[in-house]
Design a protein around this motif. Structure first.
Motif, PDB file in Angstrom:
ATOM      1  N   GLY A 203     -51.757 -32.904  73.552  1.00 50.97           N
ATOM      2  CA  GLY A 203     -51.850 -33.005  72.102  1.00 50.97           C
ATOM      3  C   GLY A 203     -52.062 -31.667  71.425  1.00 50.97           C
ATOM      4  O   GLY A 203     -52.292 -31.606  70.208  1.00 50.97           O
ATOM      5  N   VAL A 204     -51.969 -30.583  72.186  1.00 49.91           N
ATOM      6  CA  VAL A 204     -52.103 -29.236  71.618  1.00 49.91           C
ATOM      7  C   VAL A 204     -50.709 -28.705  71.289  1.00 49.91           C
ATOM      8  O   VAL A 204     -49.894 -28.531  72.190  1.00 49.91           O
ATOM      9  N   PRO A 205     -50.407 -28.448  70.018  1.00 51.12           N
ATOM     10  CA  PRO A 205     -49.067 -27.954  69.662  1.00 51.12           C
ATOM     11  C   PRO A 205     -48.783 -26.587  70.279  1.00 51.12           C
ATOM     12  O   PRO A 205     -49.711 -25.806  70.549  1.00 51.12           O
ATOM     13  N   LEU A 206     -47.521 -26.300  70.500  1.00 53.78           N
ATOM     14  CA  LEU A 206     -47.127 -25.025  71.096  1.00 53.78           C
ATOM     15  C   LEU A 206     -47.607 -23.832  70.273  1.00 53.78           C
ATOM     16  O   LEU A 206     -47.937 -22.783  70.824  1.00 53.78           O
ATOM     17  N   ASP A 207     -47.647 -23.979  68.947  1.00 57.02           N
ATOM     18  CA  ASP A 207     -48.049 -22.855  68.115  1.00 57.02           C
ATOM     19  C   ASP A 207     -49.566 -22.645  68.099  1.00 57.02           C
ATOM     20  O   ASP A 207     -50.067 -21.727  67.445  1.00 57.02           O
ATOM     21  N   GLU A 208     -50.301 -23.482  68.858  1.00 56.73           N
ATOM     22  CA  GLU A 208     -51.731 -23.274  69.024  1.00 56.73           C
ATOM     23  C   GLU A 208     -52.064 -22.913  70.469  1.00 56.73           C
ATOM     24  O   GLU A 208     -53.222 -22.963  70.888  1.00 56.73           O
ATOM     25  N   MET A 209     -51.015 -22.545  71.220  1.00 65.48           N
ATOM     26  CA  MET A 209     -51.180 -22.082  72.600  1.00 65.48           C
ATOM     27  C   MET A 209     -50.920 -20.583  72.681  1.00 65.48           C
ATOM     28  O   MET A 209     -50.239 -19.998  71.836  1.00 65.48           O
ATOM     29  N   LEU A 210     -51.444 -19.971  73.734  1.00 64.45           N
ATOM     30  CA  LEU A 210     -51.197 -18.567  74.036  1.00 64.45           C
ATOM     31  C   LEU A 210     -50.816 -18.476  75.504  1.00 64.45           C
ATOM     32  O   LEU A 210     -51.462 -19.112  76.351  1.00 64.45           O
TER      33      LEU A 210
END
Length: 257
Positions: A203-210
């Motif tokens: 449920g973590v969007p790609l734009d909130e990943m590093l």
């Protein structure tokens, strides 16, 4: 990235640890701290046993609660493991068929021999069936780091082999792997596939990943993550990653406190 990531993903070899080697104690301590603050994923071409040897077995003092925030994606994201009820559980696996495995093994051996890359002195098997991935390791999986580095310092050999094998396997995906390896999976299944699956499952969007990796160049197996649009940090070894985390972790800890 204007805000801090909710999930930090890493390659393993030459990003978190030297090739096929356990985490340095400095890095292990940083990973334990990171798991205390944020979701963490490790996605690499190795098998789950390699993740245990290099990563999990070296996380001293880590709690079960922290391990539940660790997402393991062996064989370039074709498999996914979570820590559930005190043990590591496989959530999915994109296994190759027996026919696909046979075709892949034949193609990579034929190509390596024709290019003169089939070495007589090796450390362990050159070819491995990892279930969801076929891996060619020019010097064997257990080769010393120095020998691996010297075999193909420019990446020219791996790129030539990848192109030759891909021409023989149009229905499969052939990617440059570690310092001496080439990985073969089903078409369209690479680290970008793994990251997309991770976004859905967490449920973590790609734009909130590093994402942190050492092979973000166009021919590297981390490159699909960059193309996907995930924020990326390029490193050249675990020491670079450690230095980066020593800056990032205090920021994450301040937010989660």
């Amino acid at each position: 990235m204007t805000t801090l990531p909710r999930l930090v993903a890493f390659d393993l070899d030459d990003t978190l640890a030297a090739s096929k080697s356990p985490l340095d104690p400095r890095m292990a301590a940083l990973m334990v701290r990171l798991l205390g603050a944020v979701e963490v994923c490790v996605i690499s071409g190795g098998q789950i046993a390699q993740f245990h040897m290099q990563l999990i077995d070296n996380l001293e003092g880590v709690s079960d609660e922290a391990l539940e925030r660790l997402h393991l994606m062996p064989t370039c994201g074709t498999q996914y493991f979570r820590h559930v009820d005190g043990s590591w559980t496989q959530i999915y696996a994109e296994y190759l068929t027996e026919a696909e495995k046979t075709d892949a093994l034949n193609a990579v051996e034929i190509s390596a021999r024709s290019l003169g890359y089939w070495e007589s002195k090796t450390w362990g098997p050159i070819l491995e069936d990892r279930g969801s991935q076929i891996t060619f390791s020019a010097l064997g999986q257990a080769a010393p780091v120095a020998a691996k580095t010297a075999w193909d310092p420019t990446g020219e050999k791996k790129n030539a082999l990848r192109e030759a094998v891909q021409a023989l396997l149009p229905d499969l995906e052939v990617r440059s792997g570690g310092s001496t390896s080439v990985d073969i999976t089903r078409r369209g299944i690479d680290k970008a596939y793994g990251m997309n699956k991770l976004a859905v499952l967490t449920g973590v969007p790609l734009d909130e990943m590093l994402f942190v990796g050492d092979r973000l160049d166009e021919n590297g197996n981390d490159y699909p993550v960059k193309v996907l649009g995930v924020e990326c940090v390029a490193v050249e070894g675990w020491e670079d990653t450690a230095a980066f985390l020593e800056t990032l972790i205090p920021q994450l800890e301040a937010v989660s406190a």
